[in-house]
Design an enzyme around this catalytic site. Sequence first.
Site, PDB file in Angstrom:
ATOM      1  N   ILE A   1       0.831  -1.200   0.000  1.00 55.86           N
ATOM      2  CA  ILE A   1       0.000   0.000   0.000  1.00 55.86           C
ATOM      3  C   ILE A   1       0.869   1.256   0.000  1.00 55.86           C
ATOM      4  O   ILE A   1       0.401   2.338  -0.354  1.00 55.86           O
ATOM      5  CB  ILE A   1      -0.972   0.037   1.204  1.00 55.86           C
ATOM      6  N   ASP A   2       2.158   1.115   0.366  1.00 54.64           N
ATOM      7  CA  ASP A   2       3.047   2.282   0.421  1.00 54.64           C
ATOM      8  C   ASP A   2       3.423   2.798  -0.958  1.00 54.64           C
ATOM      9  O   ASP A   2       3.891   3.931  -1.081  1.00 54.64           O
ATOM     10  CB  ASP A   2       4.330   1.940   1.182  1.00 54.64           C
TER      11      ASP A   2
ATOM     12  N   GLU B   1       3.854   7.448   9.231  1.00 58.47           N
ATOM     13  CA  GLU B   1       4.385   6.817  10.438  1.00 58.47           C
ATOM     14  C   GLU B   1       5.913   6.877  10.522  1.00 58.47           C
ATOM     15  O   GLU B   1       6.486   6.821  11.607  1.00 58.47           O
ATOM     16  CB  GLU B   1       3.928   5.365  10.524  1.00 58.47           C
TER      17      GLU B   1
ATOM     18  N   ARG C   1      -5.775  16.522  19.146  1.00 60.55           N
ATOM     19  CA  ARG C   1      -6.007  15.089  19.280  1.00 60.55           C
ATOM     20  C   ARG C   1      -5.277  14.360  18.148  1.00 60.55           C
ATOM     21  O   ARG C   1      -5.083  14.902  17.063  1.00 60.55           O
ATOM     22  CB  ARG C   1      -7.502  14.762  19.207  1.00 60.55           C
TER      23      ARG C   1
ATOM     24  N   HIS D   1      -4.287  -0.225  10.582  1.00 58.96           N
ATOM     25  CA  HIS D   1      -4.689  -1.306   9.691  1.00 58.96           C
ATOM     26  C   HIS D   1      -6.011  -1.056   8.979  1.00 58.96           C
ATOM     27  O   HIS D   1      -6.385  -1.845   8.095  1.00 58.96           O
ATOM     28  CB  HIS D   1      -4.748  -2.618  10.480  1.00 58.96           C
TER      29      HIS D   1
ATOM     30  N   GLN E   1      -6.303   1.044   6.814  1.00 63.34           N
ATOM     31  CA  GLN E   1      -5.879   1.304   5.440  1.00 63.34           C
ATOM     32  C   GLN E   1      -5.643   0.022   4.654  1.00 63.34           C
ATOM     33  O   GLN E   1      -5.655   0.034   3.429  1.00 63.34           O
ATOM     34  CB  GLN E   1      -4.588   2.133   5.454  1.00 63.34           C
TER      35      GLN E   1
END
Length: 341
Positions: free
Chosen positions: A125-126, A220, A265, A271, A273
């Site tokens: 997915i990256d 991330e 916030r 996950h 995604q």
Amino acid sequence: MSIGILTSGGDCPGLNAVIRGAVIKGDRIHDVPFLGIHDGWRGLVEDDIVPLPRNDVRGISRAGGTILGTSRTNPFEHGGADRIREVMDARGMTGLIAIGGEGTLTAARRLADDGIPVVGVPKTIDNDLSATDYTFGFDTAVSVATESIDRLRTTAESHHRCMVVEVMGRHVGWIALHAGIAAGAHAILIPEVEVSVEQICGWVEDARDRGRAPVVVVAEGFVPSESSRQVHAPRGLDAFGRPRLGGIGERLAPQIEQVTGIETRAATLGHLQRGGVPSAYDRVLATRFGTAAVDAVIEKQWGTMVSLIGTRIERVDLHSATTVLKTVPRERWDEAAILFG
């Protein structure tokens, strides 16, 4: 003759479409049976393998996840090429299709160098594999992230808060960039570009001063420029020695709140995604990859990977596919940064 097929590494929308495409073409065009390998490399080294007839793949292209299961097992910690060759010979397996991302395809490349007849299919997915323009799963992940950011924006606006949304992206920021632009984020933070907390807070304050609820999208693998360039990985390493990422959003949120005074916030999509049904684009691309992989096996193009170049499916060497990651060019981020704040 039979062909083995496995899915390894992180799961991804579109895996089942690859399996379906490969098995159907193998059956209908080449009259070759398939063997399904459970849980990636683990199933191959442990001989956890079952017949995979055409009837078993009917209608699965719309399903998320993988019917074969997956794992992050490193085959070189379990006998390597010698053990895999032993199992393949015992099963009459004359070729192998390995579907996976950077770690899986690197293992496949090493196995091909050791004489294992393997063809790779890119899955991440990256979207970080340099030898293919797109990987299936990316479009779905961006769509899920964009919808999630849209939903989080409404609650942020109701409470006049800043929202930090963490998306996946170990080494590259393609998901963050695309989802951030699509959702109109006020800042997009990616591993390829160093940004200070001071600059992030400046963008947040600019958005607040215009009456907006600031939204910050962060990959991330992002590290603020003040840090030691060590990614936030509180859960140690995976089987391939890579840091298990997650939590940068939770670290940034209190820093932003402290500097700006805006209640902040953090939400980590994680996950979400990867899960759920694949988009139409991912189903089509995955199916094309599956059918092309079978052709490569039949033609004994070992050590290659099927790839999307423009609109064509081509074959590339696994070495070129796994040597360099496809990072976000600085100019692509600069285009988006014009809209920040």
